[in-house]
Design a protein around this motif. Structure first.
Motif, short mmCIF file in Angstrom:
data_model
loop_
_atom_site.label_atom_id
_atom_site.label_comp_id
_atom_site.label_asym_id
_atom_site.label_seq_id
_atom_site.Cartn_x
_atom_site.Cartn_y
_atom_site.Cartn_z
N GLN A 86 1.10 -1.23 -0.19
CA GLN A 86 0.07 0.21 -0.22
C GLN A 86 0.91 0.87 0.03
OE1 GLN A 86 -3.43 -0.13 -0.08
NE2 GLN A 86 -2.86 -2.78 -0.61
N ILE A 87 0.13 2.51 0.19
CA ILE A 87 1.23 4.02 -0.06
C ILE A 87 1.75 3.93 1.52
CG2 ILE A 87 0.88 6.19 0.16
CD1 ILE A 87 -1.63 5.88 -1.96
N GLY A 88 2.99 3.59 1.95
CA GLY A 88 4.41 3.84 2.40
C GLY A 88 4.77 2.82 2.82
N ALA A 89 4.66 2.19 1.53
CA ALA A 89 5.25 0.43 1.85
C ALA A 89 6.58 0.92 0.70
CB ALA A 89 5.01 -0.69 0.87
N LEU A 90 8.02 0.78 1.61
CA LEU A 90 9.31 0.24 1.47
C LEU A 90 9.40 -0.93 0.44
CD1 LEU A 90 11.54 1.90 1.37
CD2 LEU A 90 12.31 0.65 3.15
N VAL A 91 9.65 -1.19 -0.82
CA VAL A 91 9.74 -1.90 -1.26
C VAL A 91 10.96 -2.47 -2.30
CG1 VAL A 91 8.26 -3.65 -2.88
CG2 VAL A 91 7.14 -2.57 -1.25
N CYS A 92 11.23 -3.71 -1.93
CA CYS A 92 12.60 -4.03 -2.44
C CYS A 92 12.25 -5.03 -4.04
CB CYS A 92 13.66 -4.77 -2.49
SG CYS A 92 15.31 -5.50 -2.79
N LEU A 93 12.53 -4.46 -5.31
CA LEU A 93 12.21 -5.58 -5.81
C LEU A 93 13.68 -6.29 -7.08
CD1 LEU A 93 9.91 -3.24 -8.01
CD2 LEU A 93 9.51 -4.48 -6.20
N VAL A 94 13.46 -7.30 -7.73
CA VAL A 94 14.74 -7.73 -8.13
C VAL A 94 14.65 -8.11 -9.72
CG1 VAL A 94 13.95 -10.03 -7.45
CG2 VAL A 94 16.26 -9.18 -8.01
N ASP A 95 15.46 -7.31 -10.48
CA ASP A 95 14.36 -7.83 -12.03
C ASP A 95 15.35 -9.47 -12.35
OD1 ASP A 95 17.44 -7.61 -12.89
OD2 ASP A 95 17.08 -5.53 -13.47
N SER A 96 14.40 -9.76 -13.69
CA SER A 96 15.51 -10.54 -14.50
C SER A 96 17.18 -11.02 -14.27
CB SER A 96 14.18 -11.27 -15.69
OG SER A 96 15.40 -9.53 -16.61
N PHE A 104 10.17 3.94 -2.59
CA PHE A 104 9.34 4.28 -1.45
C PHE A 104 8.10 4.56 -2.46
CE2 PHE A 104 8.71 7.44 1.93
CZ PHE A 104 7.69 6.16 2.84
N LEU A 105 7.12 3.95 -1.48
CA LEU A 105 5.58 4.53 -2.44
C LEU A 105 4.74 5.44 -1.41
CD1 LEU A 105 3.85 3.61 -4.68
CD2 LEU A 105 2.92 2.06 -3.58
N GLY A 106 4.92 7.03 -1.71
CA GLY A 106 4.63 7.74 -1.46
C GLY A 106 3.47 8.29 -1.75
N LEU A 120 20.64 3.38 -2.40
CA LEU A 120 19.00 4.22 -3.18
C LEU A 120 18.46 4.14 -2.98
CD1 LEU A 120 21.01 6.38 -6.37
CD2 LEU A 120 21.05 7.12 -3.72
N VAL A 121 17.04 5.04 -2.83
CA VAL A 121 15.41 4.55 -2.47
C VAL A 121 15.05 5.60 -3.73
CG1 VAL A 121 13.72 4.73 -1.34
CG2 VAL A 121 15.89 3.71 -0.61
N GLN A 122 14.19 4.92 -4.68
CA GLN A 122 13.56 5.65 -5.73
C GLN A 122 11.88 5.66 -4.46
OE1 GLN A 122 14.14 6.46 -9.32
NE2 GLN A 122 12.73 7.55 -9.14
N VAL A 123 11.59 7.12 -4.83
CA VAL A 123 10.83 7.29 -4.33
C VAL A 123 9.34 7.87 -5.36
CG1 VAL A 123 8.93 8.93 -3.15
CG2 VAL A 123 11.22 8.46 -2.47
N ILE A 124 8.28 6.89 -5.65
CA ILE A 124 7.00 7.34 -6.75
C ILE A 124 5.98 7.19 -5.87
CG2 ILE A 124 8.95 5.99 -8.02
CD1 ILE A 124 6.94 3.62 -7.88
N SER A 125 5.22 7.54 -6.94
CA SER A 125 3.24 7.14 -6.29
C SER A 125 2.87 6.51 -6.97
CB SER A 125 2.48 9.32 -6.75
OG SER A 125 2.09 8.73 -8.15
N SER A 126 2.03 6.34 -6.36
CA SER A 126 0.87 4.79 -6.72
C SER A 126 0.00 5.55 -8.36
CB SER A 126 0.14 4.62 -5.52
OG SER A 126 -1.17 5.29 -5.30
N GLN A 127 0.34 6.39 -8.58
CA GLN A 127 0.24 6.84 -9.71
C GLN A 127 0.81 7.11 -10.71
OE1 GLN A 127 -3.55 7.48 -9.60
NE2 GLN A 127 -3.38 7.55 -7.10
#
Length: 160
Positions: A86-96, A104-106, A120-127
Motif C-alpha cells: 500500500q502507499i507507505g510501503a518500502l519495497v525491494c524489487l529484483v529484475d530478471s 518507497f511508495l508515497g 538509493l531508494v526511488q520515491v514514486i507515487s501510486s499513480q
C-alpha cells in the motif's frame, strides 16, 4: 523508523524544489514586466513568452506546495500482509538480471532518489505505472509493467 527518515528527506527535497521554482517565478515575472520587454510590434513576443513562463512556474510551485502538504499529512503504516503493498510501503524489487531496487511508495509525485545508507531508494507515487502495478502485491509476487514495447518484470523480494 526508516520510512519516517525517508519522508523527511522527501520534504527537504521538495522544499529545495519549491525555492528553485519560486526563484524561477520571480525571474520570469521580472522579465515579463521589465520595461525593455514591452512589445514594440506584434512580432516582439519576449514579454509575452516570459509571462507564459512565469505562469507555468507558478503552477509548478503550487503543485510542489500541495505535494508538501500531502507528505506532511502522510503517516506510513507498517506492512500488512493481508492488504499487500500500500502507499507507505518500502519495497525491494529484483529484475530478471538479479538487479535490486528499493522503492518507497508515497502519497504524491516526487519521483526522486534518496540515500538510505549506502543504497538509493526511488520515491514514486501510486499513480505511476510501477506504483499501480505494485499495489496489493506481497513478498514473492511478480510485478509486471509495459514500457513502450518492452514488458518489464520484477519479483517483490521484501516489503516493509
Amino acid at each position: 523508523m526508516d520510512k519516517l527518515l525517508l519522508q523527511q528527506q522527501v520534504l527537504e527535497r521538495l522544499a529545495e524544489d519549491l525555492l528553485q521554482a519560486e526563484q524561477a517565478v520571480r525571474v520570469a515575472h521580472e522579465t515579463a514586466t521589465h520595461e525593455e520587454n514591452i512589445a514594440e510590434n506584434k512580432y516582439d513576443t519576449l514579454g509575452l513568452e516570459a509571462a507564459y513562463l512565469a505562469s507555468g512556474q507558478a503552477r509548478r510551485a503550487e503543485a510542489i506546495r500541495q505535494a508538501m502538504v500531502n507528505w506532511r499529512q502522510f503517516r506510513p503504516l507498517p506492512y500488512n500482509v493481508i492488504k499487500g503493498i500500500q502507499i507507505g510501503a518500502l519495497v525491494c524489487l529484483v529484475d530478471s538480471d538479479d538487479r535490486q531496487q528499493q522503492i518507497f511508495l508515497g502519497p504524491d509525485g516526487g519521483s526522486m532518489k534518496l540515500a538510505r545508507g549506502a543504497e538509493l531508494v526511488q520515491v514514486i507515487s501510486s499513480q505511476t505505472p510501477l506504483g499501480r502495478a505494485m499495489l496489493g502485491k506481497c513478498e514473492g509476487d511478480e510485478v509486471s509493467i509495459q514500457v513502450a514495447s518492452i514488458r518489464q518484470q520484477f519479483e517483490v523480494l521484501w516489503v516493509q
